[in-house]
Write an enzyme that holds these catalytic residues in place. Structure first.
Site, PDB file in Angstrom:
ATOM      1  CE  LYS A   1      -3.510  -2.669   0.701  1.00  0.00           C
ATOM      2  NZ  LYS A   1      -4.917  -2.743   0.584  1.00  0.00           N
TER       3      LYS A   1
HETATM    4  C1  LIG Z   1      -0.982  -7.839   2.403  1.00  0.00           C
HETATM    5  C2  LIG Z   1      -2.107  -7.711   1.451  1.00  0.00           C
HETATM    6  N1  LIG Z   1      -2.164  -8.530   0.398  1.00  0.00           N
HETATM    7  C3  LIG Z   1      -3.165  -8.467  -0.485  1.00  0.00           C
HETATM    8  C4  LIG Z   1      -4.194  -7.561  -0.333  1.00  0.00           C
HETATM    9  C5  LIG Z   1      -5.280  -7.537  -1.364  1.00  0.00           C
HETATM   10  O1  LIG Z   1      -5.119  -6.464  -2.250  1.00  0.00           O
HETATM   11  P1  LIG Z   1      -6.374  -5.871  -2.998  1.00  0.00           P
HETATM   12  O2  LIG Z   1      -7.326  -5.444  -1.923  1.00  0.00           O
HETATM   13  O3  LIG Z   1      -5.863  -4.701  -3.762  1.00  0.00           O
HETATM   14  O4  LIG Z   1      -6.940  -6.925  -3.836  1.00  0.00           O
HETATM   15  C6  LIG Z   1      -4.189  -6.685   0.757  1.00  0.00           C
HETATM   16  C7  LIG Z   1      -5.245  -5.690   1.013  1.00  0.00           C
HETATM   17  O5  LIG Z   1      -5.716  -4.979   0.250  1.00  0.00           O
HETATM   18  C8  LIG Z   1      -3.095  -6.741   1.650  1.00  0.00           C
HETATM   19  O6  LIG Z   1      -3.018  -5.890   2.669  1.00  0.00           O
HETATM   20  N1  LIG Z   2      -6.613  -5.197   2.619  1.00  0.00           N
HETATM   21  C1  LIG Z   2      -6.952  -3.838   2.716  1.00  0.00           C
HETATM   22  C2  LIG Z   2      -8.399  -3.581   2.665  1.00  0.00           C
HETATM   23  C3  LIG Z   2      -8.674  -2.229   2.061  1.00  0.00           C
HETATM   24  O1  LIG Z   2      -8.312  -2.276   0.734  1.00  0.00           O
HETATM   25  P1  LIG Z   2      -8.018  -1.044  -0.179  1.00  0.00           P
HETATM   26  O2  LIG Z   2      -6.915  -1.502  -1.057  1.00  0.00           O
HETATM   27  O3  LIG Z   2      -9.271  -0.775  -0.900  1.00  0.00           O
HETATM   28  O4  LIG Z   2      -7.613   0.141   0.635  1.00  0.00           O
HETATM   29  C4  LIG Z   2      -6.273  -3.240   3.934  1.00  0.00           C
HETATM   30  O5  LIG Z   2      -5.194  -3.676   4.229  1.00  0.00           O
HETATM   31  O6  LIG Z   2      -6.775  -2.372   4.583  1.00  0.00           O
END
Ligand SMILES: Cc1ncc(COP(=O)(O)O)c(C=O)c1O
Ligand SMILES: N[C@@H](CCOP(=O)(O)O)C(=O)O
Length: 552
Positions: free
Chosen positions: A129
């Site tokens: 992120k």
């Molecule tokens: C460590 C981790 N892997 C995978 C995901 C999944 O990614 P996305 O929500 O973009 O599909 C998340 C949360 O979003 C995460 O925090």
């Molecule tokens: N897995 C995510 C959930 C929120 O997802 P987002 O990519 O839409 O912000 C988290 O870690 O908070």
């Protein structure tokens, strides 16, 4: 508009005007990049998408660029100098990635055979992120400084960011926005359902503009509260709500860069054997569908992607869609939640969410899937031979109808055969159980001594299955890049469970980074709140008022 488009045809690129954006549900269109970044979610509840996906002209010549220069080229396709002058955009990008611990920002690691790991966890909070949220934090700051020039007191544009997190978005957003002027941040997490380190990363940040709210409920409840706040015309206009979740278009855009970067890293690592133009496959641990959607955009911009492999845990709404064409909160073919069982030791809540070893993906509804649905519906509409305005309108109407069924009936589908076939042309999917996740962590440690986090392990297991399937179909050899979305130290429980019996394994010395040591002794600040969007709304209003009083 216009230029260099692959979605709808059109003339060669000149990139003098920014892309314009529309809502997936049709009410907004013609918005600027700045508008959609600051608004986050459209007023009709839809998500913003570019009206056209630009082709990356001469992307092949970007092979030797640094991450920062590559990011500038990719983002410039969506943000014109008339909206953010080139030097300013470069400066925002440079500052965003100067906080990363790796000079490559997102290094590519060969694992075994044709399998590579794209390490996305070298930013401040050790999760993927950071790649988007360091950028988004600086982007917000840039727009606010520009809007507030010469303004004082109540005339200043004050952004109230509200976000939902299952652990990683929260800390990355907080680190991207802490201490920034004219921004308050409210992060909602499901109480007791994020990992201990994730909780500490969020709650030990004590800057006055940071507010952590622990919601009695699950991640989807948090996400629903956020969406209800955006849908409330009162707070949205009085408090200028902003989004840090992947509903914010800037999140997806920033994430497209590492698909290009990893492709070029692969080419540099294998001169001769892997040629620019050869195809790769990406395996992506998926929850809210934001990360993999960025891969879809990279593909549509011209990157030679063979397939995008969706990897879900036992919260498998995406996997079920690709298998059945139905998008339903509850599995029609039985889930542990429905039976009240604890399948494979996985705790199933009454709300249908299963508590797995990869908690950041414990999501019932993947919000970004709506963006893909729009493009699939658009492609389908385009086959009718009508004009482009009609195609877009049809796509938005279809998406609005599907999403209304999801809200009111808990699901929709099966979708039209052509829509599902189009989805299957770009994507395939795998569901990985907790037991398989543990096995994948253990196998990788035994084979190459590498410690995977549980989310990454879900992706790696899916990548291996995908490779095996290709070999079985007689088309072996496509390299697979598996996205590593978090550092293993964030998920000590799962990693320890998998590796505690391995010779020589010791979590503190092998996995724990110095940044996490002593976090549990720091002061914390967090407020418990009920799963009630109106209570959250009132709290947000009060807290912002307090903050502004303190400043003025
Ligand atoms: C460590 C981790 N892997 C995978 C995901 C999944 O990614 P996305 O929500 O973009 O599909 C998340 C949360 O979003 C995460 O925090
Ligand atoms: N897995 C995510 C959930 C929120 O997802 P987002 O990519 O839409 O912000 C988290 O870690 O908070």
């Amino acid at each position: 508009m216009s230029n260099g488009v692959v979605a709808n045809g059109g003339p060669a690129p000149t990139h003098t005007a920014s892309q314009r954006y529309l809502s997936t549900r049709g009410s907004d269109s013609g918005l600027s990049f700045e508008d959609v970044v600051l608004k986050g979610l459209a007023s009709d509840g839809g998500l913003y998408i570019p009206e056209e996906i630009p082709a990356a002209p001469e992307w092949e010549s970007w092979k030797d660029l640094s991450f920062v220069d590559l990011a500038f080229n990719v983002l410039s396709l969506y943000i014109s100098p008339s909206e953010i002058p080139a030097d300013d955009l470069k400066d925002i990008i440079c500052r965003s990635y100067s906080t990363f611990r790796s000079d490559q920002v997102t290094p590519l690691i060969p694992l075994q055979d044709n399998l590579y790991l794209l390490e996305l966890f070298h930013g401040p909070t050790f999760a993927f992120k950071d790649v988007a949220l360091q950028f988004l934090g600086n982007l917000f700051e840039y727009f606010l400084v520009r809007r507030n020039e010469g303004k004082t007191g109540r005339d200043r544009y004050h952004l109230t960011v509200v976000g939902a997190t299952s652990g990683d978005t929260g800390s990355a957003a907080i680190y991207g926005l802490r201490g920034k002027k004219d921004v308050s941040v409210f992060m909602l997490h499901p109480k007791g359902r994020v990992s201990p380190i994730q909780e500490l990363q969020m709650t030990t940040v004590l800057d006055a503009n940071v507010h952590n709210l622990a919601v009695t409920g699950n991640f989807d409840n948090c996400q629903d509260i956020v969406k209800a706040l955006f849908a409330d015309p009162d707070i949205n206009s009085t408090h200028k709500l902003g989004a840090v979740n992947s509903i914010n278009w800037a999140r997806i855009l920033a994430q497209t860069v590492y698909y290009f970067h990893s492709y070029f890293s692969l080419a540099r690592q294998h001169p001769g054997a892997f040629q620019i133009g050869d195809k790769v496959r990406f395996a992506v641990p998926s929850g809210n569908f934001g990360d993999i959607l960025a891969g879809y955009f990279a593909h549509r911009m011209g990157l030679p992607v063979d397939r995008l492999v969706i990897a879900t845990n036992e919260n498998d709404i995406l996997d079920r869609f690709w298998k059945t064409g139905r998008y339903e909160k509850q599995s029609a073919y039985g889930s542990a939640a429905e039976g009240g069982l604890e399948a494979d030791g996985v705790k199933a809540h009454e709300d249908g969410v299963k508590e797995t070893l990869s908690p950041a993906m414990d999501i019932l509804v993947s919000s970004n899937f709506e963006r893909l649905l729009w493009f699939l519906a658009y492609e389908f509409a385009s086959s009718a031979g009508m004009d482009d305005e009609w195609n877009k309108k049809q796509a938005s109407q279809e998406v609005a109808r599907w999403l209304s069924h999801l809200k009111n009936k808990g699901g929709f589908g099966p979708v039209y055969k052509d829509v599902l076939e189009a989805a299957r042309r770009s994507f395939e999917s795998e569901r990985v159980s907790d037991q398989e996740t543990l096995d994948a962590i253990r196998a990788m440690y035994k084979d190459v001594g590498y410690v995977l986090d549980p989310h990454t392990a879900v992706g790696v297991e899916a990548a291996k299955r995908s490779a095996a399937r290709s070999a079985g179909d007689g088309v072996p050899g496509v390299p697979i890049i598996s996205l590593s979305t978090a550092h293993p130290a964030k998920f000590a429980g799962a990693v320890t469970l998998a590796l505690q019996d391995e010779d020589g394994f010791e979590f503190d010395s092998k996995v724990l980074p110095p940044e996490f040591v002593g976090l549990d002794r720091k002061e914390k600040r967090v407020r418990d709140v009920a799963n009630d969007w109106m209570a959250v709304r009132d709290l947000v209003k009060d807290e912002v008022e307090e903050e502004l009083k303190g400043q003025r």
